[in-house]
Each structure stands twice: as structure tokens, then as C-alpha cells.
Design a protein around this motif. Structure first.
Motif, PDB file in Angstrom:
ATOM      1  N   GLU A 223       2.084  -5.336   6.202  1.00 20.11           N
ATOM      2  CA  GLU A 223       3.187  -4.504   6.694  1.00 20.11           C
ATOM      3  C   GLU A 223       2.722  -3.267   7.462  1.00 20.11           C
ATOM      4  OE1 GLU A 223       4.169  -1.562   2.932  1.00 20.11           O
ATOM      5  OE2 GLU A 223       5.389  -3.356   3.207  1.00 20.11           O
TER       6      GLU A 223
ATOM      7  N   GLN B 102      -5.340 -10.973  -3.455  1.00 21.39           N
ATOM      8  CA  GLN B 102      -4.028 -11.411  -3.932  1.00 21.39           C
ATOM      9  C   GLN B 102      -4.140 -12.187  -5.236  1.00 21.39           C
ATOM     10  OE1 GLN B 102      -2.677 -13.436  -0.360  1.00 21.39           O
ATOM     11  NE2 GLN B 102      -1.296 -11.758   0.149  1.00 21.39           N
TER      12      GLN B 102
ATOM     13  N   GLU C 181       0.996  -9.575  -8.446  1.00 26.98           N
ATOM     14  CA  GLU C 181       2.271  -8.865  -8.344  1.00 26.98           C
ATOM     15  C   GLU C 181       2.408  -8.085  -7.035  1.00 26.98           C
ATOM     16  OE1 GLU C 181      -0.015  -8.110 -10.633  1.00 26.98           O
ATOM     17  OE2 GLU C 181       0.676  -8.926 -12.549  1.00 26.98           O
ATOM     18  N   ALA C 182       1.306  -7.958  -6.290  1.00 24.24           N
ATOM     19  CA  ALA C 182       1.353  -7.184  -5.043  1.00 24.24           C
ATOM     20  C   ALA C 182       2.291  -7.847  -4.043  1.00 24.24           C
ATOM     21  CB  ALA C 182      -0.045  -7.051  -4.451  1.00 24.24           C
ATOM     22  N   LYS C 183       3.165  -7.030  -3.457  1.00 19.60           N
ATOM     23  CA  LYS C 183       4.147  -7.567  -2.522  1.00 19.60           C
ATOM     24  C   LYS C 183       3.821  -7.232  -1.074  1.00 19.60           C
ATOM     25  CE  LYS C 183       7.936  -7.392  -5.863  1.00 19.60           C
ATOM     26  NZ  LYS C 183       7.091  -7.030  -7.005  1.00 19.60           N
ATOM     27  N   SER C 184       2.897  -6.324  -0.863  1.00 23.28           N
ATOM     28  CA  SER C 184       2.606  -5.917   0.508  1.00 23.28           C
ATOM     29  C   SER C 184       1.120  -5.654   0.678  1.00 23.28           C
ATOM     30  CB  SER C 184       3.408  -4.670   0.890  1.00 23.28           C
ATOM     31  OG  SER C 184       2.994  -3.560   0.114  1.00 23.28           O
ATOM     32  N   CYS C 185       0.728  -5.533   1.934  1.00 24.80           N
ATOM     33  CA  CYS C 185      -0.680  -5.362   2.254  1.00 24.80           C
ATOM     34  C   CYS C 185      -0.820  -4.551   3.524  1.00 24.80           C
ATOM     35  CB  CYS C 185      -1.328  -6.737   2.439  1.00 24.80           C
ATOM     36  SG  CYS C 185      -3.039  -6.683   3.014  1.00 24.80           S
TER      37      CYS C 185
ATOM     38  N   PRO D 264       0.230  -2.028  -3.704  1.00 25.25           N
ATOM     39  CA  PRO D 264      -0.092  -2.733  -2.458  1.00 25.25           C
ATOM     40  C   PRO D 264      -1.596  -2.943  -2.309  1.00 25.25           C
ATOM     41  CG  PRO D 264       0.464  -0.449  -2.001  1.00 25.25           C
ATOM     42  CD  PRO D 264       0.749  -0.676  -3.456  1.00 25.25           C
TER      43      PRO D 264
ATOM     44  N   LYS E  58       0.383  -2.053 -11.840  1.00 24.88           N
ATOM     45  CA  LYS E  58       0.694  -3.397 -11.391  1.00 24.88           C
ATOM     46  C   LYS E  58       1.656  -3.335 -10.213  1.00 24.88           C
ATOM     47  CE  LYS E  58      -0.031  -6.329 -15.427  1.00 24.88           C
ATOM     48  NZ  LYS E  58       0.576  -7.360 -16.302  1.00 24.88           N
ATOM     49  N   GLY E  59       1.517  -4.281  -9.309  1.00 19.87           N
ATOM     50  CA  GLY E  59       2.400  -4.317  -8.162  1.00 19.87           C
ATOM     51  C   GLY E  59       1.981  -3.406  -7.033  1.00 19.87           C
TER      52      GLY E  59
ATOM     53  N   GLU F   5       2.790 -10.880   5.100  1.00 16.60           N
ATOM     54  CA  GLU F   5       2.831  -9.845   4.061  1.00 16.60           C
ATOM     55  C   GLU F   5       2.149  -8.550   4.492  1.00 16.60           C
ATOM     56  OE1 GLU F   5      -0.616 -12.609   2.688  1.00 16.60           O
ATOM     57  OE2 GLU F   5       1.128 -12.662   4.010  1.00 16.60           O
TER      58      GLU F   5
ATOM     59  N   ASN G 221      -4.372  -9.699  -7.889  1.00 14.76           N
ATOM     60  CA  ASN G 221      -3.203  -8.810  -7.899  1.00 14.76           C
ATOM     61  C   ASN G 221      -1.953  -9.615  -7.538  1.00 14.76           C
ATOM     62  OD1 ASN G 221      -4.322  -5.801  -8.038  1.00 14.76           O
ATOM     63  ND2 ASN G 221      -5.672  -6.961  -6.669  1.00 14.76           N
TER      64      ASN G 221
END
Length: 218
Positions: A125, A93, A98-102, A26, A23-24, A123, A96
């Protein structure tokens, strides 16, 4: 690698998705070459880039733009394809949260679409831009480019010759802390015929530098 169908602005879009183990993780989206010149999500470079990210533990998606394969709609000269790419990111997204970046990766025409998406989605990066046709498409919208990334060209590219493309890319303004790198694959043409493994290694080396070497846990 399950087949997925998700909603796009012109109807259903067909893709292939690799879910992450953690989880989380990218997100990575890979965009294919020009639809009217045989570009699909099964392009060899797209396929390799997809697994390059999936093997690093990313939630990875490649998909067919509108009018390609089983994706609905018709070619829209870039505007609609950008909307497709935004819908693809929205879909990944959604599964997912919990994803903080892409990261965004694109090949030829897909590179142009990916860099436009980069400007619209904070988002994102990092980017990988393969055989960008900066001699044919306007890249001046990267002013400034908000994220660091890598441009790769073949030294024997006759479609987007490096001597025409590199100076255009080097004029792109960047923000503080943003670094744009260029790499050349010697002997490679626009399609990297016979040089896809070298291209993949170039991308892997760059990702090692940005993200750290792959681990067994990825």
C-alpha cells in the motif's frame, strides 16, 4: 535484530528481521542497491530505512539478494532479484499471517526491483523509492501505479541526475486516489554521502504524514 535464513528461488537468502510487538502490524521490506557495485543489506541507507520502519512497529526485513553475502545463487540482472523480493515478502507474511498491509522501500537498483514487486502484489500500500535510476531502468511498467509513495533524489546525483529522472517519474500514470510525491535532498549525491540523516528525516516526515507520528506503543 535476529539473523534469518529463508528459502529463495535460487537457494537460501540471508536477512535481518525485526519482529513487531503487536499482532497485525504491517510489513516493511527494504531492498539494497546493485549487487555488482557493492550493494548489500548493510548499506547505510538500507540500514536506516529498516530501523525507520521497525521503530514504527512494522515487521521489518532487509536481506541480501542472491549471490550477496551468505545468500546463495548468482546475480540475475533483475529478474531473479525480483523473485527474491517476492520470496522475502512471502516469508514475512508466513510469520505474520495477521498482517493486512505492506510497504516496500528500495535504494537505487533496489528501487527498481521494489516498484516491480509493487505492481505484482496488491497488498503493498505504500513505497519509498530512493535514488531511483529511471534514466537507466525502464519504469514505464508503472501504468498505472497502484499505490501512493515517495521518490527521493539527491540534488547532486550524477548517476541518476534529477533533471533526467524526475520528468520520467512524473509521466507515470496513477489511479484515482494515488499520489506520488517527489522530494529532493539538497547537496546529496547518489549515495547520500554525508546526507543520510537528512534523507532519513525526509522519509520520517513523509511517513508521519501517511501513517501518523510514532507513538510509544509502536
Amino acid at each position: 535484530m535476529p539473523e534469518v535464513i529463508f528459502s529463495g528461488p535460487a537457494g537460501r537468502l540471508e536477512g535481518r528481521y525485526q519482529a513487531p510487538k503487536k499482532k497485525g502490524a504491517p510489513i516493511a521490506i527494504v531492498l539494497h542497491p546493485h549487487p555488482q557495485f557493492g550493494g548489500t543489506m548493510n548499506n547505510q541507507i538500507v540500514y536506516n530505512l529498516f530501523y525507520t520502519f521497525a521503530n514504527r512497529g512494522f515487521a521489518a526485513l532487509r536481506f541480501n539478494f542472491r549471490g550477496v553475502g551468505r545468500s546463495q545463487g548468482a546475480f540475475d540482472h533483475g529478474s531473479g532479484e525480483l523473485s527474491d523480493a517476492a520470496a522475502a515478502l512471502d516469508w514475512v507474511q508466513s510469520v505474520n499471517p495477521e498482517a493486512k498491509s505492506c510497504w516496500i522501500a528500495g535504494v537505487s537498483f533496489g528501487s527498481w526491483i521494489g516498484m516491480q514487486l509493487l505492481m505484482r502484489r496488491p497488498e503493498i500500500e505504500g513505497f519509498i523509492s530512493i535514488a531511483a535510476m529511471a534514466n537507466r531502468y525502464d519504469f514505464t511498467f508503472l501504468a498505472p501505479c497502484p499505490s501512493s509513495g515517495l521518490f527521493v533524489h539527491g540534488s547532486e546525483d550524477r548517476v541518476a541526475p534529477a533533471r533526467e529522472v524526475i520528468p520520467v517519474i512524473e509521466k507515470v500514470k496513477t489511479q484515482k486516489g494515488v499520489i506520488i510525491e517527489h522530494q529532493m535532498v539538497e547537496g546529496a549525491n547518489h549515495f547520500f554521502d554525508g546526507r543520510v540523516d537528512e534523507l532519513t528525516q525526509t522519509v520520517d516526515t513523509y511517513l508521519d504524514k501517511r501513517l501518523g507520528a510514532k507513538t510509544e506503543a509502536a
